[in-house]
Motif scaffolding. Structure first.
Motif, PDB file in Angstrom:
ATOM      1  N   ALA A  19       0.827  -1.206   0.000  1.00 28.96           N
ATOM      2  CA  ALA A  19       0.000   0.000   0.000  1.00 28.96           C
ATOM      3  C   ALA A  19       0.857   1.249   0.000  1.00 28.96           C
ATOM      4  O   ALA A  19       0.569   2.229  -0.698  1.00 28.96           O
ATOM      5  N   GLU A  20       1.963   1.190   0.790  1.00 29.40           N
ATOM      6  CA  GLU A  20       2.832   2.365   0.852  1.00 29.40           C
ATOM      7  C   GLU A  20       3.493   2.616  -0.502  1.00 29.40           C
ATOM      8  O   GLU A  20       3.621   3.751  -0.946  1.00 29.40           O
ATOM      9  N   ARG A  21       3.968   1.519  -1.119  1.00 29.06           N
ATOM     10  CA  ARG A  21       4.578   1.695  -2.434  1.00 29.06           C
ATOM     11  C   ARG A  21       3.545   2.188  -3.452  1.00 29.06           C
ATOM     12  O   ARG A  21       3.830   3.026  -4.304  1.00 29.06           O
ATOM     13  N   PHE A  22       2.327   1.713  -3.374  1.00 26.65           N
ATOM     14  CA  PHE A  22       1.259   2.157  -4.264  1.00 26.65           C
ATOM     15  C   PHE A  22       0.990   3.648  -4.088  1.00 26.65           C
ATOM     16  O   PHE A  22       0.864   4.401  -5.046  1.00 26.65           O
ATOM     17  N   ARG A  23       0.969   4.059  -2.805  1.00 25.39           N
ATOM     18  CA  ARG A  23       0.702   5.473  -2.528  1.00 25.39           C
ATOM     19  C   ARG A  23       1.810   6.366  -3.069  1.00 25.39           C
ATOM     20  O   ARG A  23       1.561   7.462  -3.577  1.00 25.39           O
ATOM     21  N   SER A  24       3.039   5.920  -2.961  1.00 28.36           N
ATOM     22  CA  SER A  24       4.139   6.737  -3.461  1.00 28.36           C
ATOM     23  C   SER A  24       4.080   6.882  -4.982  1.00 28.36           C
ATOM     24  O   SER A  24       4.496   7.898  -5.537  1.00 28.36           O
ATOM     25  N   ILE A  25       3.567   5.855  -5.646  1.00 28.40           N
ATOM     26  CA  ILE A  25       3.473   5.881  -7.110  1.00 28.40           C
ATOM     27  C   ILE A  25       2.385   6.864  -7.565  1.00 28.40           C
ATOM     28  O   ILE A  25       2.558   7.626  -8.506  1.00 28.40           O
ATOM     29  N   VAL A  26       1.233   6.852  -6.875  1.00 31.24           N
ATOM     30  CA  VAL A  26       0.074   7.622  -7.332  1.00 31.24           C
ATOM     31  C   VAL A  26       0.017   9.021  -6.739  1.00 31.24           C
ATOM     32  O   VAL A  26      -0.871   9.802  -7.081  1.00 31.24           O
ATOM     33  N   ALA A  27       0.967   9.368  -5.871  1.00 37.75           N
ATOM     34  CA  ALA A  27       0.885  10.656  -5.180  1.00 37.75           C
ATOM     35  C   ALA A  27       0.818  11.831  -6.142  1.00 37.75           C
ATOM     36  O   ALA A  27       0.069  12.791  -5.916  1.00 37.75           O
ATOM     37  N   ASP A  28       1.575  11.787  -7.222  1.00 34.40           N
ATOM     38  CA  ASP A  28       1.669  12.934  -8.116  1.00 34.40           C
ATOM     39  C   ASP A  28       1.031  12.694  -9.486  1.00 34.40           C
ATOM     40  O   ASP A  28       1.294  13.431 -10.440  1.00 34.40           O
TER      41      ASP A  28
END
Length: 513
Positions: A19-28
């Protein structure tokens, strides 16, 4: 790995979760992303989602998502007001988010701004609706003159029709020909405007003469409706820089509009004045006026007020739009306003003024109607036209005027007749079988026997590039169908003046019809 072992190993080693890696990908990313816990609680939002929903992260995280949760990948469209205050259409799609430890995953809510798509789709639907309405208007406008033409043609076939009835039938045919020509010209002008191809030929022009000619052109229409058309034009010349034909078209369109929408027996006024460096044309009527909701849109193409089923006022809703474009091309302005007494409307055109010549204008200030000019001296004419009916009728009319006429129905036969007979004038259709009129002209100019023949191109194409193509092929004159016979007579009257094929400036640009 497919079984999630790698993710569990990463967690055991203290690495970031899925989830954390997913969030970092979609943040921007430009697409809005919201992560929901299995119970529907919002646990994460990226910047794009916050912008589209018009909410801060603190207002979203920890709240329950309000729509039904179904991770089926189907799209839902909702209306929102984004952070910049703009209303937008957002597409929502819910997809499953597997957890890294094998437990039940949450959900990913993806948001995409589809406002432009929906706006374009609505615009396309509007265009289709306007096209259908326009085709219905055009069909009605064409059926009326066609009905009159059919009745007049039937009357001319009757042996018991007297001279007066035949003259009336001929008058009706001529009037409907002019009406259909105006419709065609307006449609072509709208097409030219849409492509930025509307042509103006600028020069010094007397606005008083322009308005007199426009009033003379519209007078028969007003008389037929028993309307009074008062012309107030100074006995002087108001000089402007413009195209006299286009300016007359703009003035005539305003007058025609007032005639159509003013009841029988009404009163119209056309007034021209000059002050300082500006001239003003006023067209005023005492008709029902223009509804307030329609007034701001009267100069838009295909805009019309509500009409009865019989469309007695007629028109295609393009005359005022053409007038606005023409006036704009001349650096002027045009507006419509209700009359102070609450009856009718006033149109006002303002144009830059070059100067005023105060010497009186000959005549009484009203455009004089000239009688028909005598036919030209007899000529030897070759008529090359593949339409048998058009060729036969034009041949008969030319013969009645004393010309010696030969004919051909295709390119090769036309070229052979031209080189063999060496006529004074060859009237050549462009769309011919065998080879077209352009090729006929090129071959004729390449042969000594065809260099002195005056070549006149007959065509349904009247764009500037069509004129240039005809000139380059060797034609002396470019004539746009349908032929206006008095104009053709004027052209034939000057057939022996100037060397054939000279291609002098303006020579190939004359157009009848």
């Amino acid at each position: 790995m497919a079984d999630g072992t790698g993710d569990r190993a990463g967690l055991a080693a203290g690495g970031p979760s899925l989830a954390e890696r997913f969030r970092s990908i979609v943040a921007d990313t430009d697409e809005g992303v919201i992560i929901l816990e299995p119970d529907g609680t919002i646990s994460y939002t990226n910047a794009a989602a916050e912008f589209l929903l018009g909410c801060a992260r603190s207002d979203l995280v920890g709240e329950m998502f309000g729509l039904p949760l179904a991770a089926d990948g189907l799209r839902t469209v909702v209306d929102v007001v984004s952070d910049d205050g703009a209303p937008r259409v957002v597409e929502l799609r819910i997809e499953p988010l597997p957890s890294g430890d094998g437990a039940a995953g949450g959900l990913v809510l993806r948001l995409r701004d589809v406002s432009d798509y929906h706006r374009d789709a609505a615009g396309a639907r509007g265009e289709v609706r306007r096209k259908d309405e326009f085709l219905a208007m055009l069909s009605h406008e064409l059926r009326n003159p066609l009905a009159a033409i059919r009745s007049a043609a039937h009357l001319l076939t009757r042996d018991d029709a007297g001279p007066a009835a035949r003259r009336e039938a001929a008058r009706a045919l001529d009037g409907q020909f002019r009406h259909l020509t105006r419709i065609l010209d307006d449609l072509l002008d709208v097409s030219r405007i849409s492509r930025g191809k509307l042509e103006v030929r600028m020069g010094r022009v007397d606005l008083c003469r322009v308005v007199r000619d426009a009033a003379a052109a519209v007078a028969p229409l007003a008389e037929a409706r028993r309307q009074s058309l008062q012309l107030d034009v100074p006995d002087a010349r108001l000089w402007a820089w413009g195209d006299p034909t286009r300016l007359e078209q703009a003035a005539a369109n305003l007058l025609t509009n007032s005639v159509k929408f003013t009841p029988a027996g009404g009163r119209l006024e056309a007034r021209v004045s000059g002050s300082g460096n500006e001239a003003e044309l006023i067209v005023r009527d005492d008709g029902p006026g223009i509804p307030d909701d329609l007034l701001p849109h009267v100069f838009e193409p295909f805009v019309q007020g509500r009409q009865a089923v019989d469309r007695g006022q007629g028109g295609l809703g393009i005359g005022l739009a053409l007038a606005r474009t023409i006036v704009g091309l001349h650096g002027g302005s045009i507006q419509a306003r209700p009359n102070d007494d609450g009856r009718g409307v006033t149109f006002a055109i303002r144009l830059p003024l070059l100067g005023v010549e105060v010497s009186p204008v000959e005549g009484d200030g009203v455009a004089a109607e000239r009688g028909p000019a005598p036919p030209p001296l007899p000529l030897r004419i070759l008529l090359v036209e593949d339409n048998d009916l058009v060729r036969g009728l034009l041949k008969e009319v030319l013969r009645l005027d004393g010309h010696e006429v030969s004919e051909a129905s295709d390119g090769p036969a036309g070229l052979a007749a031209l080189l063999d007979q060496k006529p004074d004038v060859a009237l050549v259709d462009i769309g011919l079988p065998g080879f077209d009129g352009h090729e006929l002209a090129r071959r004729a100019r390449g042969d000594e026997r065809g260099r002195e023949v005056r070549l006149v191109a007959l065509t349904g194409y009247g764009m500037p590039e069509d004129v240039e193509t005809a000139r380059a092929a060797g034609f002396d004159v470019h004539v746009v169908k349908p032929l206006n016979y008095p104009d053709l007579c004027e052209l034939l009257r000057g057939a022996r003046t100037g060397p054939a094929g000279s291609g002098q400036p303006g020579d190939a640009e004359a157009a009848c019809g």
